[in-house]
Structure formats: C-alpha cells, structure tokens
Scaffold this active site. Structure first.
Site, PDB file in Angstrom:
ATOM      1  N   LYS A   1      -2.726  -4.956   0.317  1.00 13.74           N
ATOM      2  CA  LYS A   1      -3.320  -4.877  -1.025  1.00 13.74           C
ATOM      3  C   LYS A   1      -2.922  -6.096  -1.869  1.00 13.74           C
ATOM      4  O   LYS A   1      -3.758  -6.711  -2.514  1.00 13.74           O
ATOM      5  CB  LYS A   1      -2.867  -3.590  -1.754  1.00 13.74           C
TER       6      LYS A   1
ATOM      7  N   ARG B   1      -1.785   5.834  -7.874  1.00 17.87           N
ATOM      8  CA  ARG B   1      -1.251   6.293  -6.605  1.00 17.87           C
ATOM      9  C   ARG B   1      -1.276   7.814  -6.506  1.00 17.87           C
ATOM     10  O   ARG B   1      -0.901   8.357  -5.466  1.00 17.87           O
ATOM     11  CB  ARG B   1       0.198   5.840  -6.507  1.00 17.87           C
TER      12      ARG B   1
ATOM     13  N   ARG C   1       8.355  -7.797   7.201  1.00 16.39           N
ATOM     14  CA  ARG C   1       8.434  -8.311   5.832  1.00 16.39           C
ATOM     15  C   ARG C   1       9.867  -8.238   5.287  1.00 16.39           C
ATOM     16  O   ARG C   1      10.347  -9.167   4.654  1.00 16.39           O
ATOM     17  CB  ARG C   1       7.479  -7.498   4.946  1.00 16.39           C
TER      18      ARG C   1
ATOM     19  N   ARG D   1       7.651   6.587   2.396  1.00 14.31           N
ATOM     20  CA  ARG D   1       6.481   6.015   1.707  1.00 14.31           C
ATOM     21  C   ARG D   1       5.181   6.494   2.344  1.00 14.31           C
ATOM     22  O   ARG D   1       4.210   6.787   1.651  1.00 14.31           O
ATOM     23  CB  ARG D   1       6.566   4.485   1.703  1.00 14.31           C
TER      24      ARG D   1
HETATM   25  P1  ADP Z   1       3.683  -0.837  -0.850  1.00 18.96           P
HETATM   26  O1  ADP Z   1       2.346  -0.341  -1.231  1.00 18.96           O
HETATM   27  O2  ADP Z   1       3.666  -1.829   0.266  1.00 18.96           O
HETATM   28  O3  ADP Z   1       4.658   0.276  -0.593  1.00 18.96           O
HETATM   29  P2  ADP Z   1       4.210  -1.596  -3.651  1.00 18.96           P
HETATM   30  O4  ADP Z   1       4.824  -2.870  -4.095  1.00 18.96           O
HETATM   31  O5  ADP Z   1       2.818  -1.291  -4.081  1.00 18.96           O
HETATM   32  O6  ADP Z   1       4.321  -1.663  -2.053  1.00 18.96           O
HETATM   33  O7  ADP Z   1       5.115  -0.364  -4.090  1.00 18.96           O
HETATM   34  C1  ADP Z   1       6.497  -0.328  -3.834  1.00 18.96           C
HETATM   35  C2  ADP Z   1       7.162   0.895  -4.501  1.00 18.96           C
HETATM   36  O8  ADP Z   1       6.993   0.815  -5.932  1.00 18.96           O
HETATM   37  C3  ADP Z   1       6.567   2.265  -4.135  1.00 18.96           C
HETATM   38  O9  ADP Z   1       7.094   2.780  -2.931  1.00 18.96           O
HETATM   39  C4  ADP Z   1       6.964   3.096  -5.370  1.00 18.96           C
HETATM   40  O10 ADP Z   1       8.323   3.488  -5.329  1.00 18.96           O
HETATM   41  C5  ADP Z   1       6.825   2.111  -6.520  1.00 18.96           C
HETATM   42  N1  ADP Z   1       5.477   2.191  -7.140  1.00 18.96           N
HETATM   43  C6  ADP Z   1       4.541   1.210  -7.151  1.00 18.96           C
HETATM   44  N2  ADP Z   1       3.429   1.615  -7.786  1.00 18.96           N
HETATM   45  C7  ADP Z   1       3.659   2.891  -8.178  1.00 18.96           C
HETATM   46  C8  ADP Z   1       2.891   3.879  -8.864  1.00 18.96           C
HETATM   47  N3  ADP Z   1       1.633   3.637  -9.272  1.00 18.96           N
HETATM   48  N4  ADP Z   1       3.444   5.100  -9.101  1.00 18.96           N
HETATM   49  C9  ADP Z   1       4.700   5.365  -8.711  1.00 18.96           C
HETATM   50  N5  ADP Z   1       5.476   4.488  -8.037  1.00 18.96           N
HETATM   51  C10 ADP Z   1       4.972   3.264  -7.777  1.00 18.96           C
END
Ligand code: ADP
Length: 186
Positions: A13, A88, A127, A140
């Site tokens: 993404k 999310r 990564r 996750r």
């Molecule tokens: P990935 O999708 O590869 O796990 P992200 O950088 O999008 O990586 O997200 C990393 C972490 O940040 C998530 O596992 C969560 O803990 C937190 N996070 C990111 N976006 C949200 C969201 N919209 N709501 C809640 N937690 C979030």
C-alpha cells in the site's frame, strides 16, 4: 480525488500510494507513518501508539481518528488525498465518510491490493521493521481478517471497490493501479 488503499500488511500500500501521489500530485495520508512519527517524536501519545504497533494490535480509534482529522484539514489535502492504512475498521470507515461529507469531498475509489499470505510474510520478514517479527505479523494478520476485511464488502456495496493483483514488481503493480485510477477520471 479521494482514494483508499486496502490490503493486508505487506501488500504494498505504502509503495503504491507513494507512486500514485507523484502521479496525481495529491496528498498521501499514511496512518502507519504518522503513528511511527509520533513514536519517534517521543510524545506520550506516540509511546502509547508504539506499544500497540509493536505487538501487532490496532491503535485505538480516538488516537487514529484525531491524527487523520488534523491532517485532512491541511491545505495540501484539499485537492485530493490517498488514504494508506486508514480506514482499517468499519467504524473508522463510517467516521471517514462523515469527515469527508463535512468537507464535501466524496470518496472516488478504493483499491484493494491482493497478495497471497505466504508471499506477504516473506516480504514483511525481509523488511524488518520493529513490528515485522513473526509474533506481531501473525497478530496483524488476525486483526486484518477480523477488523479490516469486512471493509471489502462495505466498499463493494458502494460500487467503488477495485481489486488489484499485487504480486508483481512495484512497476507492474503500479501499471494496474494507474489503469484503475485513469478509468475513474480526474
Ligand atoms: P502494515 O499495513 O504493513 O501493517 P502500517 O504502517 O499501515 O503497516 O501499520 C502499522 C501499524 O500501525 C498497525 O499494525 C497498527 O498498529 C497501526 N495502525 C496504522 N493504521 C491504523 C489504523 N487506521 N487504526 C489503528 N491502527 C493503525
């Protein structure tokens, strides 16, 4: 133009959003990046967010919705915005709908990046971010399946969901992303 990127951890993404940002010249709103930034800044809120992230849990809605609302009010977001990592959960999606309605900025497109799980795990382990260890990764995926996957239906019903096979190289995937965006028109 307002576009949401959906997809499991490791689907690409962030990579695709960055490219699309350069192509469309609109703002890239990554909640993961903003939350990690808050963690590095060492604020109390950031430290709390880091604990959730490193265990693979979702950061509470009040925190996430707050930072998204602030960012959306920035001037560079008025022409368009790419949402990466937000929403999310269905609740976050409903909140986003309200925030966008208030600003008279409808959502144009939701791009769902599709990659099989073994490939995702391979990418994440390569990564090596603090939350890219086996334990956090499996949490996750669990959160993704339970909380985020229902958004596919949510946006499918609205007729704005496009699925993209995201197994190829970043360039190959971007060609498909660009195709989907060009089909909507700007
Ligand atoms: P990935 O999708 O590869 O796990 P992200 O950088 O999008 O990586 O997200 C990393 C972490 O940040 C998530 O596992 C969560 O803990 C937190 N996070 C990111 N976006 C949200 C969201 N919209 N709501 C809640 N937690 C979030």
């Amino acid at each position: 133009m307002r576009i949401v990127f959906l997809g499991p951890p490791g689907a690409g993404k962030g990579t695709q959003a960055q490219r699309l940002k350069d192509y469309l010249n609109i703002c890239h709103l990554s909640t993961g990046e903003m939350l990690r930034g808050a963690g590095e800044a060492g604020t109390e809120l950031g430290a709390e967010a880091e604990r959730y992230m490193n265990s693979g849990k979702l950061v509470p809605d009040e925190v996430v919705v707050g930072i998204v609302g602030d960012r959306l009010s920035d001037k560079d977001c008025s022409l368009g915005c790419l949402f990466d990592g937000f929403p999310r959960t269905v609740q976050q999606a409903e909140t986003l709908d309200r925030m966008l309605a208030q600003r008279k900025m409808p959502l144009d497109l939701v791009l769902a990046l599709d990659v099989p799980e073994p490939k995702l795990i391979e990418r994440l382990l390569a990564r090596g971010r603090p939350d890219d260890n086996r334990e956090a990764i499996s949490e996750r995926f669990r959160q993704y399946g339970r909380m985020t996957q229902p958004l596919m239906d949510y946006y499918h019903q609205r007729g704005i969901l496009r699925q993209i096979d995201a197994q190829g190289t970043p360039d190959e995937v971007f060609e498909k992303v660009r195709g989907a965006v060009d089909a909507v028109g700007t």
